[in-house]
Enzyme design. Sequence first.
Site, PDB file in Angstrom:
ATOM      1  N   LYS A  11       0.856  -1.207   0.000  1.00  0.00           N
ATOM      2  CA  LYS A  11       0.000   0.000   0.000  1.00  0.00           C
ATOM      3  C   LYS A  11       0.877   1.238   0.000  1.00  0.00           C
ATOM      4  O   LYS A  11       2.058   1.200   0.382  1.00  0.00           O
ATOM      5  CB  LYS A  11      -0.940   0.042   1.199  1.00  0.00           C
ATOM      6  N   ASP A 138      -3.261  -1.125  10.550  1.00  0.00           N
ATOM      7  CA  ASP A 138      -3.359  -1.063   9.080  1.00  0.00           C
ATOM      8  C   ASP A 138      -4.090  -2.265   8.477  1.00  0.00           C
ATOM      9  O   ASP A 138      -4.373  -2.285   7.285  1.00  0.00           O
ATOM     10  CB  ASP A 138      -1.957  -1.004   8.449  1.00  0.00           C
TER      11      ASP A 138
HETATM   12  P1  ATP Z   1       3.436  -0.357   8.059  1.00  0.00           P
HETATM   13  O1  ATP Z   1       3.547   0.323   6.731  1.00  0.00           O
HETATM   14  O2  ATP Z   1       2.118  -1.063   8.281  1.00  0.00           O
HETATM   15  O3  ATP Z   1       3.851   0.519   9.213  1.00  0.00           O
HETATM   16  P2  ATP Z   1       5.832  -1.705   7.320  1.00  0.00           P
HETATM   17  O4  ATP Z   1       5.572  -2.040   5.895  1.00  0.00           O
HETATM   18  O5  ATP Z   1       6.688  -0.498   7.581  1.00  0.00           O
HETATM   19  O6  ATP Z   1       4.478  -1.568   8.080  1.00  0.00           O
HETATM   20  P3  ATP Z   1       6.362  -4.479   7.806  1.00  0.00           P
HETATM   21  O7  ATP Z   1       7.087  -4.902   6.580  1.00  0.00           O
HETATM   22  O8  ATP Z   1       4.943  -4.865   7.917  1.00  0.00           O
HETATM   23  O9  ATP Z   1       6.520  -2.916   8.042  1.00  0.00           O
HETATM   24  O10 ATP Z   1       7.190  -5.074   9.048  1.00  0.00           O
HETATM   25  C1  ATP Z   1       7.519  -4.384  10.211  1.00  0.00           C
HETATM   26  C2  ATP Z   1       8.232  -5.372  11.152  1.00  0.00           C
HETATM   27  O11 ATP Z   1       7.328  -6.394  11.521  1.00  0.00           O
HETATM   28  C3  ATP Z   1       9.413  -6.066  10.486  1.00  0.00           C
HETATM   29  O12 ATP Z   1      10.610  -5.461  10.856  1.00  0.00           O
HETATM   30  C4  ATP Z   1       9.340  -7.503  10.993  1.00  0.00           C
HETATM   31  O13 ATP Z   1      10.250  -7.717  12.044  1.00  0.00           O
HETATM   32  C5  ATP Z   1       7.949  -7.672  11.570  1.00  0.00           C
HETATM   33  N1  ATP Z   1       7.062  -8.598  10.826  1.00  0.00           N
HETATM   34  C6  ATP Z   1       6.166  -9.401  11.387  1.00  0.00           C
HETATM   35  N2  ATP Z   1       5.491 -10.084  10.460  1.00  0.00           N
HETATM   36  C7  ATP Z   1       5.948  -9.718   9.266  1.00  0.00           C
HETATM   37  C8  ATP Z   1       5.608 -10.083   7.935  1.00  0.00           C
HETATM   38  N3  ATP Z   1       4.672 -11.000   7.666  1.00  0.00           N
HETATM   39  N4  ATP Z   1       6.262  -9.469   6.944  1.00  0.00           N
HETATM   40  C9  ATP Z   1       7.203  -8.528   7.227  1.00  0.00           C
HETATM   41  N5  ATP Z   1       7.570  -8.181   8.462  1.00  0.00           N
HETATM   42  C10 ATP Z   1       6.947  -8.757   9.492  1.00  0.00           C
END
Ligand code: ATP
Length: 277
Positions: A11, A138
Amino acid sequence: MPSITVSCPGKVNLFLDVIGKRDDGYHLIESLFLPIKDIADSLKISEANAPGITISCNHPAVPLDSKNLIHKAAQAFAEKTLITPKWKIDLVKNIPVAGGMGGGSSNAASTFMALNELYDQPLNKTEMQELAIKIGADLPFFFEKSPAIVKGIGEKIASCRVEEKLFMLFVPFQFPVAAFWAYKNRQDGFSHSSITCEEYLSLLNNEKFPQTYNDLAKPLIEKFPLLKQACDKLLKLGAYSSNVSGSGPTCFALFKDQESLKQAHNKLKRQSIMATF
Ligand code: ATP
């Protein structure tokens, strides 16, 4: 048990204003969320050899234990439906990890929907979204998979139309940023945008090419000057707006047409991903 493979889109928030904070620490937002189908993970659920939830992933930074949002979603589904889990879940990561593109949340929402399909829909969407919001703010958006104006802490989803085709370039970075850090370091006060989310959408739909807005961008570009450099470079290459995606560090830019998107993509030396909407 048959297996199921689903795609989990990333997203981007074209507009993200923080308008308040609840006593429990959650921030209240007004945001235009777009699913990005061109940048997506793939998730396969099949029967495991033994009871439990086993996760594999091609990306070394993704936890494979109960910290994984997929695990949390599968566990919540099992507890609510009283189904004993015996699931092997294979995740192929393409969405930048901790990159501000909602990868973990998308994976978790897809886990709910995939298990629900495998077991003949024991839960309705509202029940799944109620479980989902407890895992992450989210998550509810990813049940819709269409553009939406998102409010509250992320639980109020109003699907909306984006009339114009959007041409986007995403620039991922290898370092992670925790969403918690971005919110903790955001500027004081609330509602800093000069326009509302609805006004932004209306400008976008009327081909006025409005500037994207992200309340969290300021601390991110101050802490990581690389992000400012990337955003400036994207503008120099012809984008009409560039910004940090959500809590970063992924940067993105919007172009007026396919041709200028392609030209910028070719000229940009570092890794970047083209996407359209
Ligand atoms: P958001 O945009 O919702 O704030 P994000 O995209 O910045 O999230 P994610 O990639 O969802 O961040 O991951 C954040 C942290 O969550 C990662 O550093 C990881 O340790 C943990 N994590 C837990 N489950 C997952 C998953 N399925 N995929 C990726 N990271 C995960």
